[in-house]
Write an enzyme that holds these catalytic residues in place. Structure first.
Site, PDB file in Angstrom:
ATOM      1  N   THR A  42       0.849  -1.202   0.000  1.00  0.00           N
ATOM      2  CA  THR A  42       0.000   0.000   0.000  1.00  0.00           C
ATOM      3  C   THR A  42       0.874   1.238   0.000  1.00  0.00           C
ATOM      4  O   THR A  42       2.043   1.187   0.382  1.00  0.00           O
ATOM      5  CB  THR A  42      -0.857   0.101   1.284  1.00  0.00           C
ATOM      6  N   ASP A  43       0.272   2.349  -0.354  1.00  0.00           N
ATOM      7  CA  ASP A  43       0.904   3.622  -0.030  1.00  0.00           C
ATOM      8  C   ASP A  43       0.737   3.782   1.489  1.00  0.00           C
ATOM      9  O   ASP A  43      -0.059   3.088   2.122  1.00  0.00           O
ATOM     10  CB  ASP A  43       0.266   4.780  -0.811  1.00  0.00           C
ATOM     11  N   TRP A  44       1.462   4.715   2.070  1.00  0.00           N
ATOM     12  CA  TRP A  44       1.547   4.798   3.537  1.00  0.00           C
ATOM     13  C   TRP A  44       0.185   5.112   4.183  1.00  0.00           C
ATOM     14  O   TRP A  44      -0.400   6.151   3.937  1.00  0.00           O
ATOM     15  CB  TRP A  44       2.612   5.825   3.911  1.00  0.00           C
TER      16      TRP A  44
END
Ligand code: BGC
Length: 769
Positions: A282-284
């Protein structure tokens, strides 16, 4: 006889003892035992821990974002964006991931350590793309990857390749282009370069994440055709050509489903259609439902929270999440770990050759600069000794953008330093005036405290006519440098009234400066050069006529001033071409819905323009940009000849010759556009289908090119068939020095419709079939 029995007895006890020791103390070790037996030996808790990262520092006390194991956040490489969790009893080390697209981002200093850990700031991706030189981008990738490796990082969170859908998108500087072919080819080159060091990449942000405003959960509404042809295309090229180790899913929703939770995106398209074999992270803090993320094939949740881990454990225990799905994802995490230098216990020096990398950065910076205007061969400079540098940006040059894409470089060569290094003598009065101005103004604007805070520039200094007149007497040439910086977390604005600074528009002070300096210097028979040290496009319509030359330097990395001087002096002949359009008028922008609706706090953004993004839109609707896609000048001239186009089977063969007809050596970009007939599907006027760049051609020297276009390369996406198709009819190959400066044309005919490739019917708009 008795004696023999006792020997056997001793042997038996010995064997049993060794076996018991095996069972009790050595669980299967990653890399030694088969991966499936390592997974079989894992507890549910361990599996859940492995698919969430080790958390992020600075969020202690934040229950939602608390790290999965208290105290586990490892400072293996300080300043890196994250790590996975180590499971020592199974021989699974924690691996390290770090940003970003313009070079490695880690902390430059460490507690109780006198060493420094600076990294090389390379030109921003938009500048790399403007080079149109895939070999050079691969070379840049090799040196970025070397820093990744030598600083003990396993995966670089780059390159990023979201499309420049709108000029105000805050992270455009981190992305390559408005065109998917350029984006995909540049990404593939960068991935190959970085990964040649035995470290990984994470191509991001997958997908249709083309703005920053309310980015978490903003719903992108976009047709399947626009997805396939524009927003997914670059990723598809990169996956097929370079096999990135990982892909980073984006924050937004696509047609109702969070990208990080979308089976369609992360499994059906990425793995089933394209054959991606790596890991998705995932992105953060992206997405909200770890169970859906696991099911979608989002293998690793970064930076990882306790809450996510607990939800995954609970979901398996309650039968909501099939443990087999978790095992699949765990396996992908383990497969990634197995590839890494950290798993292989490879030594790293913490001492990459920063001097050598600075040279690579400078070379690609010059190659990515675009000469937008050069009246009467104002450049390269001849008979110039004393120079006047206007604009505070000349003294405070910008290497790159802000946010996670910023690099902690040891220095940035300013324009004036670059000019001085190249042997020019700077007007010292101006140096003093600007230095004093900056000393007074800089403390007045808020300084960013974290990488999330915006970088606010100071307003431009108004310069008295009398001072300009004095300088026009005493110096040989005027430079005016205008800078812009944007970054993650927010989009750009037209102007920033609060701080009286410009953004997309130039301020009145900036315009006056450009016009006044140009006029006064011209009256004295002297030239003015405007330099643009920017990360995204600006509007130049009102000022473009004033200076003699305009050089688009972009944000060129840590050697910026030296690279600009290389072009101004003629040491390097500019060969950059725009990979993103400069509009004449903001109202003409293709993407009408930006940053979404409702404007105050958008929840949705409608890509109603479909495939008509960038030049595809401007061509179609007869809008004349100020500087079109593919545009850029050179100090020499080129002649195109001998175009031959033939269709043989399912391949279009294109060959031509390019000759340097000027008096200086230089490189030319060869842009191959194809115009397709309108059939069942509407078509853009033309689309870039392949490109090349000459070597450094000496005056009089020629180079021939031979391109092959397969059907997939010229196909359009037919939503109703879920297929790439080439419709029958007459096509035209157009060889351009830009998208509107077509030098040669030749037709070819496709006799009957070709169904090139059927793919899965995925990512449809809700309510659509
Ligand atoms: C950015 C990513 C970046 C990540 C880790 C996020 O905010 O969107 O591009 O890789 O942070 O720093």
């Amino acid at each position: 006889m008795k004696k023999n029995y006792s020997i056997l007895w001793v042997l038996l006890v010995g064997i049993l003892f060794t076996q018991c020791k095996d069972v009790t103390s050595s669980a299967p070790q990653l890399g030694q035992a088969p991966i499936d037996s390592v997974i079989a030996a894992m507890t549910l808790e361990e599996k859940a821990l492995l698919v969430v990262g080790s958390g992020m520092e600075g969020l202690e006390g934040n229950e939602e974002r608390q790290a999965p194991v208290v105290g586990e956040t490892k400072k293996i490489v300080p300043g890196a964006a994250g790590t996975t969790i180590a499971i020592e009893r199974l021989g699974i080390p924690a691996i390290v991931v770090a940003d970003g697209p313009a070079g490695l981002r880690i902390s430059p200093t460490r507690d109780n350590d006198d060493n420094t850990y600076y990294c090389t700031a390379y030109p921003i991706e938009t500048a790399l793309a403007s080079s149109w030189n895939v070999e050079l981008v691969e070379e840049a990738g090799k040196s970025v990857g070397n820093e990744v490796r030598e600083y003990g990082v396993d995966v670089l969170l780059a390159p990023a390749l979201n499309i420049h859908r709108h000029p105000l998108a805050g992270r455009n500087f981190e992305y390559y282009s408005e065109d998917p072919l350029i984006s995909g080819k540049m990404t593939a080159a960068m991935v190959k370069g970085v990964q040649s060091n035995g470290v990984g990449t994470s191509i991001k942000h997958f997908a249709a994440n083309n703005s920053e405003t309310e980015r978490q959960g903003l719903e992108t509404k976009v047709s399947q055709r626009a997805l396939r042809e524009i927003y997914l295309k670059g990723f598809e090229i990169a996956v097929e050509e370079s096999q990135p180790w990982t892909v980073m899913s984006s924050y937004n929703k696509i047609n109702g489903v969070d990208a990080s939770q979308s089976v369609d995106l992360l499994t059906t398209v990425l793995r089933d259609d394209w054959g991606f074999k790596g890991l998705v992270m995932t992105d953060w803090f992206g997405g909200y439902d770890p169970v859906k993320q696991m099911i979608a094939g989002n293998d690793l949740l970064m930076p990882g929270t306790k809450k996510q881990k607990d939800l995954i454990v609970a979901a398996v225990t309650n039968g909501i999440l099939d443990e087999k799905v978790l095992d699949r994802n765990v396996k992908r995490v383990l497969e990634l770990i197995l590839e890494t230098p950290r798993f292989k216990k490879e030594a790293f020096s913490n001492k990459p050759d920063l001097k050598a990398h600075a040279i690579v950065s400078r070379n690609i910076a010059t190659e990515g600069m675009v000469l937008l205007k050069n009246d009467n061969n104002a450049l390269p400079l001849t008979d110039v000794k004393n120079v006047a540098a206007f604009g505070f940006n000349s003294y405070d040059f910008i290497a790159g953008g802000a946010g996670s894409g910023e690099v902690n470089n040891a220095y940035t060569v300013s324009l004036v330093e670059g000019l001085a290094n190249a042997g020019y003598t700077l007007d010292t009065e101006l140096v003093d005036v600007y230095k004093k101005y900056m000393e007074v103004e800089k403390p007045k604007v808020p300084q960013p405290k974290t990488f999330k805070d915006p970088v606010i520039a100071i307003p431009e200094m108004a310069v008295d006519m009398s001072l300009i007149e004095k300088k026009a007497e005493t110096t040989d040439v005027a430079f005016i440098s205008i800078g812009r910086i944007s970054g993650e977390f927010r989009d750009r604005t037209l102007t920033n009234d609060q701080y009286k600074i410009g953004d997309y528009y130039l301020t009145q002070t900036e315009k006056d400066l450009i016009k006044n300096v140009s006029k006064v210097f011209k009256a004295k028979g002297k030239k003015t050069v405007l330099i643009l040290n920017i990360g995204g496009v600006v509007e130049l319509t009102e000022v473009k006529d004033a200076p003699d030359a305009i050089l688009l330097a972009w944000q060129p990395g840590l050697e910026g001033g030296n690279a600009v001087a290389d072009i101004l002096s003629g040491k390097v002949n500019p060969s950059g071409r725009l990979a993103t359009t400069f509009l004449a008028n903001y109202k003409d922008v293709a993407a009408k819905d930006f940053p979404g609706t409702p404007v105050e706090k958008p929840t949705q953004i409608d890509y109603a323009e479909g495939i008509y993004v960038g030049y595809r839109y401007y061509d179609k609707f007869n809008i004349k940009p100020l500087y079109e896609f593919g545009y850029g000048l050179s100090y020499t001239t080129f002649e195109y000849s001998d175009l031959k186009v033939s269709r043989e089977g399912n391949t279009v063969k294109v060959s031509l010759n390019v000759k340097n007809t000027g008096s200086r050596e230089g490189k030319e970009v060869v842009q191959v556009y194809v115009a397709a007939p309108k059939g069942q599907l509407d078509k853009p006027v033309q689309e870039l289908r392949t490109f090349g760049k000459t070597k450094l051609l000496k005056p009089g020297e020629s180079q021939s090119f031979a391109f092959e276009l397969k059907d997939k390369d010229i196909a359009s996406f037919n939503e109703s068939l879920s297929a790439w198709v080439v419709e029958k009819g007459q096509y035209e190959v157009r060889i351009g020095a830009s998208s509107s400066n077509i030098k040669l044309k030749a037709p070819f005919v496709v006799d009957s419709d070709v169904n090139v490739l059927k793919v899965n019917n995925a990512l449809a708009m809700q309510g659509a079939k």
